[in-house]
Design an enzyme around this catalytic site. Sequence first.
Site, short mmCIF file in Angstrom:
data_model
loop_
_atom_site.label_atom_id
_atom_site.label_comp_id
_atom_site.label_asym_id
_atom_site.label_seq_id
_atom_site.Cartn_x
_atom_site.Cartn_y
_atom_site.Cartn_z
N LYS A 312 0.85 -1.21 0.00
CA LYS A 312 0.00 0.00 0.00
C LYS A 312 0.88 1.25 0.00
CE LYS A 312 -4.12 -2.05 2.04
NZ LYS A 312 -3.59 -3.25 2.70
O1 S5P Z 1 -9.50 -2.64 2.41
C1 S5P Z 1 -8.70 -3.53 2.62
C2 S5P Z 1 -7.58 -3.72 1.81
C3 S5P Z 1 -6.72 -4.79 2.07
S1 S5P Z 1 -5.49 -5.12 0.94
N1 S5P Z 1 -8.89 -4.39 3.65
C4 S5P Z 1 -8.04 -5.43 3.93
O2 S5P Z 1 -8.30 -6.18 4.87
N2 S5P Z 1 -6.92 -5.61 3.15
C5 S5P Z 1 -5.94 -6.70 3.45
O3 S5P Z 1 -6.62 -7.95 3.31
C6 S5P Z 1 -5.38 -6.67 4.87
O4 S5P Z 1 -4.19 -5.95 4.90
C7 S5P Z 1 -5.17 -8.14 5.15
O5 S5P Z 1 -3.90 -8.55 4.69
C8 S5P Z 1 -6.21 -8.86 4.35
C9 S5P Z 1 -7.45 -9.27 5.13
O6 S5P Z 1 -7.14 -10.20 6.11
P1 S5P Z 1 -8.28 -10.92 7.00
O7 S5P Z 1 -7.50 -11.73 7.98
O8 S5P Z 1 -9.09 -9.85 7.65
O9 S5P Z 1 -9.07 -11.78 6.05
#
Ligand code: S5P
Length: 480
Positions: A312
């Site tokens: 990012k």
């Molecule tokens: O808006 C966003 C963008 C990203 S890239 N929301 C997110 O959660 N992410 C990424 O997606 C975040 O940095 C993490 O690596 C992943 C979600 O992880 P989870 O464990 O919540 O599924």
Amino acid sequence: MANFNEDVSNLVLRLYEIEAVKFGNFKMKIGANSPVYFDLRVIVSHPSIMKKISDLLYDFSIRNIKCDHLCGVPYTALPIASIISANNEIPMLIRRKETKDYGTKKLIEGQFKEGDKCIIIEDVITSGSSVLETAKDLRAHGLEVTDAVVLLNRQQGGEQILSEGNIKVKSLFTMTELIRILVKAGKIEPTIEKMVEEYLKSSQFHSSGILISDLKKPNERLITSFESRQHMASNPVAKNLFKLMCEKRTNLCVAADLTSSSKILDLFVKVAPYICIFKTHIDIVEDYTDEFINKLTSLAKEQNVVLMEDRKFGDIGNTVALQYTSGIYKIANWADLVTVHASPGPGVIKGIKNNMANRERGIFLVIEMSSEGNLLTSQYREAAMKMVLDESETVAGIVCQSRDVLSSPGIIQLTPGVQLNASKDGLGQNYNSPEDVVIKRGADIAVVGRGIIVSEDPAKEAKIYRDKLWEAYEKRISNK
Ligand code: S5P
């Protein structure tokens, strides 16, 4: 009551006289052409009308609701709220509209304490989105919002949408009532009543803020197969991704948010057959070595998986170029894809693009985020989408939460915030089901982190997500 009805009728006739209500064939920003158009901003030139509206809103509704504050939605309702506030000694709050230029200033102006009750005042509700946004900010500051008082309810679904957001709407009159008053007074032809009825039927809003008629007609991207889309992509990584997604029948990206290199490699081996992208946050790895990254890249090649570094990037082009190519991680050397924030402007894309050095690389621009209270507004989204379309050879896709932001089939939508068994994570993350992200939110590829990586059997879990996501994708392109 007779008096009240008479007052409302007189007000409607006055609004017609000053051309705050017009009839014809008006092109709307979204949806079908409208036979009626409202521009209540003109009322500021007619103090007696402003006064009448304020008195009526107070008498008919506000006086019966217990409240500590009034908040008018800018701009039209702002002076109305001020008059009601001054006449009835109810303190007012102002929610800033232009947060963009006022980053360091307060979003809510005025004095209040947590738990105070605030009524929102608005001139017209259509989808209810401006009242909802206002309520969201007031609530985020500890205020209680349960009522909105409006002049005109356009009857396009706003009342229902607001009630789902726990806001009761009281309107002085509806679109149907307004038309009836004008027909009865001989100001407009009775045929207009029918036209407005038809228009209302075809212009109802869904709670996502999208017209229901648009929800039924998916955009081109959403109904085109990945197989066809590989020929429409300009970015080489996007092209390759579409191809491998079809070969492996997967649109799952795993977020490897783990801090040890051996755990990351171990996870990779387990989930690789079921995924198209393996997404890292390389700066959380505690024992990073070149050997580790070489191993990961060679495994990725073997298993036909694209590597995305979710860095990012969000600085000026020159700094981002250095962050991309240098330091410990030398991201440009190994990550097929990187994520980039749009906030610095087009220079951030150029900083990366100029350092791709003839390698097949791509960018995913972050257009919307999954986290509660994020500051990426619709204005931001529109400006960021322009950056995507201007650089479609470099930008492989977008990180986004809603289905109709992107219609170009050559560009990929990546959507994080996916889990089968949770809706939130306690730190602001919002989750949706695999089916919902693909069908309702338009994800081409869904990102799953903790839903897979903390499970006892990540391979089994990855297969479950893969199957559900692919099934939803097939359902979407068959347009059922
Ligand atoms: O808006 C966003 C963008 C990203 S890239 N929301 C997110 O959660 N992410 C990424 O997606 C975040 O940095 C993490 O690596 C992943 C979600 O992880 P989870 O464990 O919540 O599924």
